[in-house]
Motif scaffolding. Structure first.
Motif, PDB file in Angstrom:
ATOM      1  N   ALA A 199       0.869  -1.177   0.000  1.00  0.00           N
ATOM      2  CA  ALA A 199       0.000   0.000   0.000  1.00  0.00           C
ATOM      3  C   ALA A 199       0.904   1.225   0.000  1.00  0.00           C
ATOM      4  N   GLY A 200       1.239   1.723  -1.194  1.00  0.00           N
ATOM      5  CA  GLY A 200       2.205   2.806  -1.291  1.00  0.00           C
ATOM      6  C   GLY A 200       3.573   2.321  -0.849  1.00  0.00           C
ATOM      7  N   ASN A 201       4.191   3.035   0.098  1.00  0.00           N
ATOM      8  CA  ASN A 201       5.488   2.585   0.606  1.00  0.00           C
ATOM      9  C   ASN A 201       5.343   1.795   1.901  1.00  0.00           C
ATOM     10  N   VAL A 202       4.111   1.329   2.179  1.00  0.00           N
ATOM     11  CA  VAL A 202       3.834   0.515   3.365  1.00  0.00           C
ATOM     12  C   VAL A 202       3.461  -0.893   2.909  1.00  0.00           C
ATOM     13  N   ARG A 203       4.023  -1.885   3.586  1.00  0.00           N
ATOM     14  CA  ARG A 203       3.625  -3.271   3.345  1.00  0.00           C
ATOM     15  C   ARG A 203       2.886  -3.762   4.586  1.00  0.00           C
ATOM     16  N   VAL A 204       1.744  -4.402   4.363  1.00  0.00           N
ATOM     17  CA  VAL A 204       0.895  -4.866   5.458  1.00  0.00           C
ATOM     18  C   VAL A 204       0.935  -6.386   5.484  1.00  0.00           C
ATOM     19  N   LEU A 205       1.178  -6.928   6.662  1.00  0.00           N
ATOM     20  CA  LEU A 205       1.449  -8.349   6.796  1.00  0.00           C
ATOM     21  C   LEU A 205       0.628  -8.935   7.941  1.00  0.00           C
ATOM     22  N   ALA A 206      -0.072 -10.033   7.697  1.00  0.00           N
ATOM     23  CA  ALA A 206      -0.822 -10.740   8.740  1.00  0.00           C
ATOM     24  C   ALA A 206       0.025 -11.886   9.266  1.00  0.00           C
ATOM     25  N   LEU A 207       0.200 -11.931  10.576  1.00  0.00           N
ATOM     26  CA  LEU A 207       0.963 -12.988  11.220  1.00  0.00           C
ATOM     27  C   LEU A 207       0.031 -13.978  11.891  1.00  0.00           C
ATOM     28  N   ALA A 208       0.485 -15.214  12.016  1.00  0.00           N
ATOM     29  CA  ALA A 208      -0.377 -16.249  12.567  1.00  0.00           C
ATOM     30  C   ALA A 208      -0.500 -16.147  14.083  1.00  0.00           C
ATOM     31  N   ASP A 209       0.593 -15.769  14.761  1.00  0.00           N
ATOM     32  CA  ASP A 209       0.598 -15.790  16.228  1.00  0.00           C
ATOM     33  C   ASP A 209       1.807 -15.007  16.746  1.00  0.00           C
ATOM     34  N   GLU A 210       1.973 -15.008  18.079  1.00  0.00           N
ATOM     35  CA  GLU A 210       3.068 -14.266  18.692  1.00  0.00           C
ATOM     36  C   GLU A 210       4.420 -14.885  18.356  1.00  0.00           C
ATOM     37  N   TYR A 211       4.456 -16.208  18.201  1.00  0.00           N
ATOM     38  CA  TYR A 211       5.725 -16.860  17.851  1.00  0.00           C
ATOM     39  C   TYR A 211       6.211 -16.358  16.492  1.00  0.00           C
ATOM     40  N   GLU A 212       5.312 -16.298  15.546  1.00  0.00           N
ATOM     41  CA  GLU A 212       5.677 -15.800  14.227  1.00  0.00           C
ATOM     42  C   GLU A 212       6.085 -14.332  14.305  1.00  0.00           C
ATOM     43  N   ARG A 213       5.436 -13.575  15.182  1.00  0.00           N
ATOM     44  CA  ARG A 213       5.787 -12.164  15.354  1.00  0.00           C
ATOM     45  C   ARG A 213       7.226 -12.022  15.851  1.00  0.00           C
ATOM     46  N   GLU A 214       7.625 -12.841  16.821  1.00  0.00           N
ATOM     47  CA  GLU A 214       8.974 -12.735  17.367  1.00  0.00           C
ATOM     48  C   GLU A 214      10.022 -13.146  16.341  1.00  0.00           C
ATOM     49  N   LEU A 215       9.705 -14.146  15.523  1.00  0.00           N
ATOM     50  CA  LEU A 215      10.617 -14.523  14.447  1.00  0.00           C
ATOM     51  C   LEU A 215      10.823 -13.355  13.485  1.00  0.00           C
ATOM     52  N   LEU A 216       9.741 -12.683  13.156  1.00  0.00           N
ATOM     53  CA  LEU A 216       9.822 -11.544  12.249  1.00  0.00           C
ATOM     54  C   LEU A 216      10.640 -10.417  12.864  1.00  0.00           C
ATOM     55  N   VAL A 217      10.432 -10.144  14.147  1.00  0.00           N
ATOM     56  CA  VAL A 217      11.170  -9.074  14.822  1.00  0.00           C
ATOM     57  C   VAL A 217      12.671  -9.331  14.736  1.00  0.00           C
ATOM     58  N   ARG A 218      13.082 -10.545  15.014  1.00  0.00           N
ATOM     59  CA  ARG A 218      14.510 -10.850  14.973  1.00  0.00           C
ATOM     60  C   ARG A 218      15.070 -10.669  13.563  1.00  0.00           C
ATOM     61  N   GLN A 219      14.298 -11.095  12.576  1.00  0.00           N
ATOM     62  CA  GLN A 219      14.753 -10.958  11.195  1.00  0.00           C
ATOM     63  C   GLN A 219      14.879  -9.487  10.804  1.00  0.00           C
ATOM     64  N   LEU A 220      13.888  -8.667  11.173  1.00  0.00           N
ATOM     65  CA  LEU A 220      13.912  -7.250  10.819  1.00  0.00           C
ATOM     66  C   LEU A 220      15.064  -6.520  11.496  1.00  0.00           C
ATOM     67  N   LEU A 221      15.315  -6.849  12.751  1.00  0.00           N
ATOM     68  CA  LEU A 221      16.411  -6.198  13.464  1.00  0.00           C
ATOM     69  C   LEU A 221      17.747  -6.524  12.816  1.00  0.00           C
ATOM     70  N   ARG A 222      17.904  -7.767  12.354  1.00  0.00           N
ATOM     71  CA  ARG A 222      19.150  -8.140  11.681  1.00  0.00           C
ATOM     72  C   ARG A 222      19.333  -7.359  10.389  1.00  0.00           C
ATOM     73  N   GLN A 223      18.216  -6.966   9.768  1.00  0.00           N
ATOM     74  CA  GLN A 223      18.282  -6.256   8.496  1.00  0.00           C
ATOM     75  C   GLN A 223      18.293  -4.741   8.650  1.00  0.00           C
ATOM     76  N   GLY A 224      18.387  -4.248   9.888  1.00  0.00           N
ATOM     77  CA  GLY A 224      18.537  -2.824  10.118  1.00  0.00           C
ATOM     78  C   GLY A 224      17.245  -2.031  10.202  1.00  0.00           C
ATOM     79  N   TRP A 225      16.114  -2.689  10.449  1.00  0.00           N
ATOM     80  CA  TRP A 225      14.849  -1.980  10.612  1.00  0.00           C
ATOM     81  C   TRP A 225      14.735  -1.458  12.045  1.00  0.00           C
ATOM     82  N   SER A 226      14.098  -0.296  12.210  1.00  0.00           N
ATOM     83  CA  SER A 226      13.721   0.175  13.546  1.00  0.00           C
ATOM     84  C   SER A 226      12.291  -0.276  13.805  1.00  0.00           C
TER      85      SER A 226
END
Length: 354
Positions: free
Chosen positions: A33-60
């Motif tokens: 959606a423009g310069n925003v990407r919207v993502l549905a996660l299955a649960d909190e476990y999937e959320r934490e996996l995503l957080v770790r991946q994003l932090l490794r890639q330099g996201w705030s």
């Protein structure tokens, strides 16, 4: 419930990703959606996996009650200098107008979303994220959940509904509009209804479901084709398609008057989307199509909510002014009054000739 540009038709081209049945992590893909990407996660476990991946890639990263917000600067030569990600773990039961509340409270107030276009695009992507490979089904889920919530709220006692609004129980907007629709129901007169600026057509469909008007005598109009497609989708889902006529019309265009006259005409949270200079024409048009009673609901705001597309603010004094203005335009005898109704309600009533 603002409509984005062709989201129903385009979403299936933008979104992929299915849950895997073999136990391995599913591939996550977001709706753009423009310069925003919207993502549905299955649960909190999937959320934490995503957080770790994003932090490794330099996201705030920042977390709110319902969302994970991430942003990352792009190279200076890129056309878009920042990319953003909005992830959520909401259930399908929460795909209703609560999403509007969540975006307003958690993203607009913090400045993460500001313009009407951004708000609309992200809302549309958020809705479709519940069924990214079946956007029509996603919109049907959202509209039907909202309609069901409205029906249940309207069925509550006035005291229970007022208490839930005061205590911010559930969706603020659903509870507020349930109270508005309940009052409008009590003010319906005659056997025909025209709703102007219908959006998803919740109000005229509630009237049709309740049998308050003759079959085929309920007309809902909006100038946005996308809104009418959503209205048609909900009407078909509810089995009320034959009781509601939908037309694409602009209140401020001459062709609007071809609709004819209706016993009751409603304009619910519509006028704030117009420029103040457009009000005389808009009100004149509404009066011309009103046979008996015109009902106008507006929000009272200190500042126009740009994310909702509001162009002006209303106050009790301003609503009174336009009520008197309407009486001056009517040649026959008429009366008007204003009420406080989670904002303001203006009632213009033509007196019936003997």
């Amino acid at each position: 419930m603002q409509g984005g540009r062709g989201i129903i038709e385009k979403a299936s081209e933008r979104a992929e990703g299915e849950r895997r049945s073999d136990g391995r992590a599913r591939r996550l893909r977001a709706i753009k959606a423009g310069n925003v990407r919207v993502l549905a996660l299955a649960d909190e476990y999937e959320r934490e996996l995503l957080v770790r991946q994003l932090l490794r890639q330099g996201w705030s990263i920042r977390r709110t009650s319902h969302f994970l917000l991430a942003r990352r600067a792009k190279a200076a030569e890129e056309p878009v200098l920042e990319e953003r990600l909005l992830a959520h773990w909401l259930s399908e039961q929460e795909s209703d107008n609560r999403l509007v509340d969540y975006l307003q409270q958690e993203l607009v107030r913090s400045g993460w979303l500001q313009s009407e276009a951004d708000f609309s695009a992200v809302l549309n992507a958020l809705i479709v994220s519940f069924e990214p490979t079946a956007p029509l089904r996603a919109w049907r889920l959202f509209a039907l959940n909202t309609f069901t919530q409205l029906s249940e709220r309207i069925a509550q006692s006035p005291a229970s509904l007022a208490t839930s609004i005061e205590n911010n129980e559930g969706s603020e907007t659903i509870a507020a509009f349930a109270a508005i629709y309940r009052r409008l129901h009590s003010l319906l007169c005659g056997k025909s209804l025209l709703d102007v600026g219908c959006a998803c057509a919740y109000w005229p469909l509630l009237v049709a479901k309740g049998g308050h008007c003759l079959p085929g005598s309920i007309v809902a109009v909006d100038r946005r084709a996308e809104a009418l497609r959503l209205s048609a989708l909900l009407a078909e889902t509810l089995g009320l398609a034959t009781q509601l006529r939908l037309e694409q019309q602009d209140l401020c265009q001459p062709a609007f008057l071809r609709l004819g006259q209706f016993d009751t005409v409603t304009a619910i949270h519509l006028l704030e989307h117009l420029e103040e200079s457009e009000l005389p024409l808009a009100l004149s048009q509404l009066l011309k199509v009103t046979r008996r009673r015109l009902l106008i609901a507006v929000p009272y705001e200190e500042q126009a909510q740009a994310c909702y597309g509001h162009r002006q603010v209303f106050s009790p004094a301003k609503l009174q002014f336009w009520g008197k203005w309407c009486l001056e335009q009517l040649e026959e005898e008429a009366v008007y009054w204003c009420e406080d109704l989670l904002g303001g309600l203006l009632v213009i009533e033509r007196r019936q000739q003997p």
